[in-house]
Design a protein around this motif. Structure first.
Motif, short mmCIF file in Angstrom:
data_model
loop_
_atom_site.label_atom_id
_atom_site.label_comp_id
_atom_site.label_asym_id
_atom_site.label_seq_id
_atom_site.Cartn_x
_atom_site.Cartn_y
_atom_site.Cartn_z
N ASP A 135 0.83 -1.21 0.00
CA ASP A 135 0.00 0.00 0.00
C ASP A 135 0.86 1.26 0.00
OD1 ASP A 135 -2.24 -1.59 0.04
OD2 ASP A 135 -2.48 -1.50 2.23
N GLU A 136 2.03 1.18 0.64
CA GLU A 136 2.88 2.36 0.76
C GLU A 136 3.50 2.79 -0.57
OE1 GLU A 136 3.21 -0.09 4.58
OE2 GLU A 136 3.25 -0.43 2.41
N VAL A 137 3.37 1.94 -1.61
CA VAL A 137 3.98 2.24 -2.90
C VAL A 137 3.57 3.63 -3.39
CG1 VAL A 137 3.71 1.71 -5.37
CG2 VAL A 137 4.48 -0.05 -3.79
N PHE A 138 2.32 3.99 -3.21
CA PHE A 138 1.80 5.22 -3.79
C PHE A 138 2.16 6.45 -2.97
CE2 PHE A 138 -0.90 1.66 -5.04
CZ PHE A 138 -0.64 1.66 -6.40
N ASP A 139 2.92 6.24 -1.89
CA ASP A 139 3.49 7.36 -1.15
C ASP A 139 4.96 7.55 -1.50
OD1 ASP A 139 1.15 7.89 0.25
OD2 ASP A 139 1.61 6.37 1.77
N THR A 140 5.44 6.84 -2.53
CA THR A 140 6.86 6.88 -2.88
C THR A 140 7.05 7.24 -4.35
OG1 THR A 140 7.04 4.58 -3.61
CG2 THR A 140 7.23 5.00 -1.24
N ARG A 141 8.28 7.60 -4.69
CA ARG A 141 8.62 7.87 -6.09
C ARG A 141 8.38 6.65 -6.96
NH1 ARG A 141 14.00 8.13 -5.74
NH2 ARG A 141 14.21 6.06 -6.67
N HIS A 142 8.59 5.45 -6.40
CA HIS A 142 8.42 4.22 -7.18
C HIS A 142 6.99 4.09 -7.70
CE1 HIS A 142 12.16 3.49 -5.16
NE2 HIS A 142 11.57 3.31 -3.98
N GLY A 143 6.03 4.61 -6.95
CA GLY A 143 4.64 4.49 -7.38
C GLY A 143 4.33 5.31 -8.61
N LEU A 144 5.13 6.36 -8.88
CA LEU A 144 4.90 7.18 -10.06
C LEU A 144 5.11 6.37 -11.33
CD1 LEU A 144 6.73 10.43 -8.88
CD2 LEU A 144 4.28 9.90 -8.72
N ARG A 145 6.19 5.58 -11.36
CA ARG A 145 6.46 4.73 -12.52
C ARG A 145 5.32 3.72 -12.72
NH1 ARG A 145 7.06 3.53 -16.90
NH2 ARG A 145 9.15 4.37 -17.19
N TYR A 146 4.83 3.17 -11.61
CA TYR A 146 3.78 2.15 -11.67
C TYR A 146 2.47 2.77 -12.19
CZ TYR A 146 0.78 -1.69 -10.07
OH TYR A 146 -0.11 -2.73 -10.00
N LEU A 147 2.10 3.93 -11.67
CA LEU A 147 0.85 4.57 -12.09
C LEU A 147 0.90 4.97 -13.57
CD1 LEU A 147 0.03 6.79 -8.99
CD2 LEU A 147 -1.31 4.85 -9.84
N CYS A 148 2.05 5.47 -14.00
CA CYS A 148 2.20 5.84 -15.42
C CYS A 148 2.01 4.61 -16.31
CB CYS A 148 3.59 6.43 -15.67
SG CYS A 148 3.59 8.22 -15.69
N ALA A 149 2.65 3.50 -15.92
CA ALA A 149 2.54 2.28 -16.71
C ALA A 149 1.09 1.78 -16.72
CB ALA A 149 3.47 1.21 -16.16
N ARG A 150 0.43 1.88 -15.57
CA ARG A 150 -0.96 1.43 -15.51
C ARG A 150 -1.84 2.28 -16.41
NH1 ARG A 150 -3.86 1.25 -9.75
NH2 ARG A 150 -4.25 3.44 -10.24
N GLY A 151 -1.57 3.59 -16.42
CA GLY A 151 -2.32 4.47 -17.30
C GLY A 151 -2.10 4.13 -18.77
N GLU A 152 -0.87 3.80 -19.15
CA GLU A 152 -0.59 3.41 -20.53
C GLU A 152 -1.33 2.13 -20.90
OE1 GLU A 152 3.66 3.17 -20.58
OE2 GLU A 152 3.88 5.31 -20.11
N TYR A 153 -1.43 1.21 -19.95
CA TYR A 153 -2.19 -0.02 -20.19
C TYR A 153 -3.67 0.30 -20.42
CZ TYR A 153 -4.81 -4.25 -19.02
OH TYR A 153 -5.70 -5.29 -19.03
N HIS A 154 -4.24 1.15 -19.56
CA HIS A 154 -5.65 1.52 -19.73
C HIS A 154 -5.87 2.21 -21.09
CE1 HIS A 154 -6.87 0.21 -15.86
NE2 HIS A 154 -6.29 1.17 -15.17
N ARG A 155 -4.92 3.05 -21.48
CA ARG A 155 -5.04 3.75 -22.77
C ARG A 155 -5.03 2.75 -23.92
NH1 ARG A 155 -6.07 5.78 -26.79
NH2 ARG A 155 -5.27 7.66 -27.77
N ALA A 156 -4.15 1.74 -23.83
CA ALA A 156 -4.09 0.73 -24.89
C ALA A 156 -5.35 -0.11 -24.93
CB ALA A 156 -2.86 -0.17 -24.68
N ARG A 157 -5.98 -0.30 -23.81
CA ARG A 157 -7.23 -1.07 -23.76
C ARG A 157 -8.43 -0.24 -24.25
NH1 ARG A 157 -7.22 -6.59 -23.51
NH2 ARG A 157 -6.02 -7.37 -21.74
#
Length: 895
Positions: free
Chosen positions: A647-669
């Motif tokens: 859960d703490e991922v989204f309070d860190t810089r690492h979560g930014l990379r994850y959210l961006c990638a998830r957004g790209e996946y949603h865009r491709a879908r």
């Protein structure tokens, strides 16, 4: 000679005895060298031939018992009443100690040699342990054998320990060495071929080199028959223990000392270790060497050492304690001393903890992490000094984390220990805070910072904490007291100029705050190139590397990352390897190498347990999602997104990379609203945390693409313009992507020009995937303008780039847009003499949409030469620029 060759020698004596002529054979060999087995073979042979056999065995326990050995022989004689009286009288005449009267000895000899209608064989094993009276009796008997028709076979150890009793030693020498008519039988160790012949298919492996002693070989074979591994069975252990007991107490103790030292040792050290003088130790060492138990001053095989250490009679604890103290006083390598302390489980003395830490450093340097861990664990668990415990804890945490071994339970222990030490405010507080970041322990990190801020630090501690605070702001901004603070270069008052970690942290902070200048990046390159992987250097390597990656300076990180990966693999540091693989994946993704990014990300995720990754697991997962989405493998991307993250991922810089990638996946879908939501959340977090760097995550461009897909062109343009304005420094990949999106929102006639600028920028960035997309968009722009010939050629260039990048979705789209059977009206040929060959080659590539830099790279000429050729081409064809070049120029451009 071997037992097989020696038996016939005694057989000749038996032949003579059958004709009434006796003889003496003296058998010598090493302890356990087959003498007992040889005597058994001789007795069996004599019994087969009708001999009466008497046997006795010398014993250390009975060597002071007068006539003890002769008594064993008499037990095998069927005495008459008269002979019983003679024996009793002889024994009564013998004194309690000292040499018996000759008359008494002669009477005993007559009884022993009395004929019973069959020849007589007398065998004595270990005659060197016989009592003086029995030795004297055997000596007189040996001088009367030839006429008595008796065969006597005596066996003794070739290197039997010397005795203090001079009379016994003299008598023994006369008996076994000074007999002029004795037949010597010297049993040599078994050769390798003989060992193989005896062992047959049984596995003796490398033990064959020290199996010259038949006793040990037979014990090994007995163990093998029961399924035991070579040298790991009870029979072998018993045989070793028995052999050492037969060699005597000094030899047994020296063997124990060698087993503890685990290698050669000088005589003085051995003597001090076992409580003997150097001469006694030297003599025992010679006896052990003669018995094939020692070779080159050390025990002959690890299995032999294990058997010695397994002997319950050995005082291992005392030997190890003395060995540790002696070796430490002699200045031996720390690891040699530490091994004894670990075996003892003792670190109670003040000098022991520091030595264990030194030994751990030596072991780590040689790549032996297991030993280093044992040393640090002992130092941490057994010391009573809290300062020493903290020092050991820091190193133990680092070692276990870098090796990737902690179980969830151990991770919890580490987090608790780090939090406890951070609260205490010791000199390792900064290091403990960084370990909490590594493990992604957000709540504990927040609590630790609150405790730290309650007690102001000074001096070097304050400088270390300032660096750690900066690193926290760069990666875990919400953990700092008072909320997120934008990362800024440290106050010069708390900076240590020579500190590479501080310099790297400053560079990373500058990049993330979008204030990086060439000096900051030069510092990052210098720190990265000079760094070598260690527990102390990890953060500086990571900070310098990420500063360059986020600044789109990928060449040095790629080169150094490869070198450090080899170093991590050589050291067996799995966590370092996992993190380096994650960075390699990010670099590959930014270069448009989708397959390489996916491979590296998967390798990173499987290199260590998820617990070791902590919140940083979002980085390789994000790269994996982005790479598989770009490749068109949306099922693989969905599987990666299904992996749980803390859960703490989204309070860190690492979560930014994850959210961006998830957004790209949603865009491709095609889930554009979901994609837009992820991109806008990334933007909100980056702005709030003060890390709104385009190289970290170009969220504005991703959101602009989503707005454009939703038909909100003005919002898209606004975000694109904001992104272009925010590019304070050279970011060709971001600028090229921005120009491509800007073209999508522009009028049709303006698109080719904007897209050629995008292609120029992306060509410089080296991102093959983004470049392929820009070329595809350029082809589409040419087609929208009615220029189908040029569009088709540019589509072919885009297809080649997409194929190189592994972008299957883009390849399929290009094939659908411009299938291979597409034809266009033939174009008129240019006059063949109008352009020179060089001009024609340059013009052809320019008409295909390649930039000047691309043309220069394709033709191996300079950009200036390309510009000169194009100037002449424009003049000859009477056009104003490349937009006016005729389409037929590019019909022969290879895809």
């Amino acid at each position: 000679m071997s037992v097989e060759h020696a038996v016939p020698v005694v057989g000749d004596l038996l032949d003579s005895a059958e004709t009434g002529r006796g003889g003496l054979a003296v058998v010598s060999g090493a302890v356990g060298g087959g003498k007992t087995r040889f005597l058994e073979r001789v007795r069996d042979l004599a019994r087969e031939r009708g001999f009466h056999v008497l046997e006795a065995e010398g014993s250390r326990a009975e060597r002071d018992l007068p006539f003890g050995l002769v008594g064993q022989l008499l037990a095998g004689v069927d005495l008459t009443p008269a002979e019983i009286e003679r024996v009793s009288a002889a024994l009564r005449a013998a004194p309690a100690s000292g040499e018996p009267p000759v008359a008494s000895v002669l009477d005993l000899c007559l009884v022993l040699t009395a004929r019973r209608g069959a020849p007589l064989l007398v065998t004595v094993d270990d005659v060197h342990h016989a009592d003086t009276a029995s030795l004297r009796c055997l000596l007189l008997l040996s001088r009367r054998l030839r006429a008595a028709g008796v065969v006597v076979v005596l066996a003794h150890d070739r290197h039997a320990p010397a005795r203090a009793d001079d009379r016994r030693a003299e008598c023994l020498r006369e008996l076994v060495a000074d007999q002029p008519h004795a037949v010597p039988v010297d049993l040599a160790p078994l050769t390798a071929d003989e060992v193989a012949a005896v062992a047959g298919p049984a596995p003796v492996d490398g033990l064959a080199a020290c199996l010259g002693l038949p006793r040990l070989l037979l014990a090994l074979l007995a163990d093998a028959a029961c399924g035991a591994a070579p040298g790991d069975g009870p029979a072998y252990a018993r045989a070793v223990a028995d052999t050492l007991r037969r060699l005597g107490d000094p030899a047994a103790r020296v063997a124990g000392g060698l087993a503890v030292v685990d290698g050669p040792a000088d005589h003085a050290l051995l003597g001090d270790l076992v409580g003997a003088d150097a001469d006694t130790a030297a003599t025992a060492l010679r006896d052990l060497t003669a018995a094939h138990l020692v070779r080159d001053g050390a025990l002959a095989h690890p299995a032999l050492r294990a058997a010695v250490l397994a002997d319950p009679a050995a005082d291992l604890a005392g030997l190890r304690a003395r060995a540790a103290a002696l070796l430490n006083n002699r200045g031996a390598p720390a690891v040699a001393v530490a091994d004894h302390l670990v075996a003892l489980g003792d670190a109670s003395e003040p000098w022991m903890t520091g030595l264990l830490r030194e030994a751990a450093q030596q072991a780590q340097s040689s790549g032996d992490r297991a030993r280093a861990h044992d040393y640090l664990r002992l130092a941490h668990d057994r010391t009573g000094d809290e300062r020493e415990r903290a020092e050991a804890a820091v190193r133990l945490l680092g070692l276990e984390w870098q090796s990737g071994t902690p179980t969830p339970a151990r991770r919890a222990e580490h987090v608790a220990a780090a939090l406890s030490h951070a609260r205490s405010g010791g000199r390792h507080t900064a290091a403990m805070l960084r370990y909490l970041m590594r493990y992604g322990a957000g709540a504990e990190l927040t609590e630790a910072w609150a405790a730290v801020d309650a007690v102001p630090a000074r001096g070097r501690a304050a400088a270390d904490l300032a660096v750690t605070r900066l690193l926290t702001a760069c990666s875990h901004p919400t953990a700092l007291p008072g909320g997120p603070v934008p990362p800024r270069r440290r106050d010069p008052a708390t900076a240590v100029p020579a500190d590479p970690l501080g310099r790297a942290a400053d560079a990373l902070a500058d990049v993330l705050a979008n204030w990086a200048d060439p000096d900051s990046l030069a510092v990052a390159e210098e720190v990265l190139r000079e760094a070598r992987l260690s527990a102390e250097s990890f953060e500086q390597v990571e900070s310098a590397l990420l500063a360059l990656v986020y600044a789109e300076r990928l060449d040095t990180p790629a080169e150094v990352c490869a070198a450090l990966l080899a170093e991590a693999e050589a050291q067996g540091a799995d966590t370092w390897r996992a993190r380096l693989l994650s960075w390699r994946a990010e670099i590959a993704l930014r270069r448009g190498d989708l397959a390489g990014a996916e491979t590296a990300a998967r390798a990173a995720l499987t290199a260590v347990h998820r617990q070791v990754w902590g919140t940083a697991i979002a980085e390789p997962l994000g790269v994996l999602v982005a790479a598989t989405t770009a490749r068109g493998d949306l099922d693989a991307a969905a599987a990666a997104l299904a992996e749980p993250v803390p859960d703490e991922v989204f309070d860190t810089r690492h979560g930014l990379r994850y959210l961006c990638a998830r957004g790209e996946y949603h865009r491709a879908r095609g889930h554009v609203h979901a994609a837009l939501g992820d991109f806008l959340v990334v933007g909100q977090l980056m702005v709030a945390w003060g890390v709104d760097a385009p190289g970290l995550a170009p969220w504005r461009l991703r959101a602009a693409d989503a707005y454009h897909a939703l038909g909100k062109r003005e919002k898209a343009r606004k975000l694109i313009d904001e992104q272009l304005t925010a590019l304070r420094h050279r970011h060709p990949r971001v600028r090229g992507a921005a120009m491509r999106l800007r073209a999508a929102t522009a009028e049709v006639a303006d698109r080719p020009h904007l897209l050629r600028r995008a292609v120029d920028e992306l060509q410089e960035s080296g991102d093959q995937y983004e470049l392929a997309g820009a070329q595809a968009a350029l082809g589409e722009a040419h087609r929208a303008c009615g220029d189908h010939r040029r569009a088709r050629t540019v589509f072919r260039v885009a297809a080649t780039l997409a194929e190189d990048a592994g972008a299957e979705t883009l390849l399929r789209a290009l094939a659908a847009e411009y299938p291979d059977d597409h034809t266009a009206d033939p174009a008129p040929a240019l006059p063949p003499t109008l352009l020179s060959d060089a001009e024609f080659r340059v013009a052809k590539l320019a008409a295909a949409g390649l930039t000047n830099r691309e043309i220069a790279g394709r033709l191996y000429i300079t950009v200036s030469t390309v510009e000169q050729h194009l100037t002449r081409v424009y003049r000859k064809l009477n056009v104003r620029g490349r937009d006016g070049l005729p389409a037929e120029l590019c019909t022969s451009v290879a895809p």
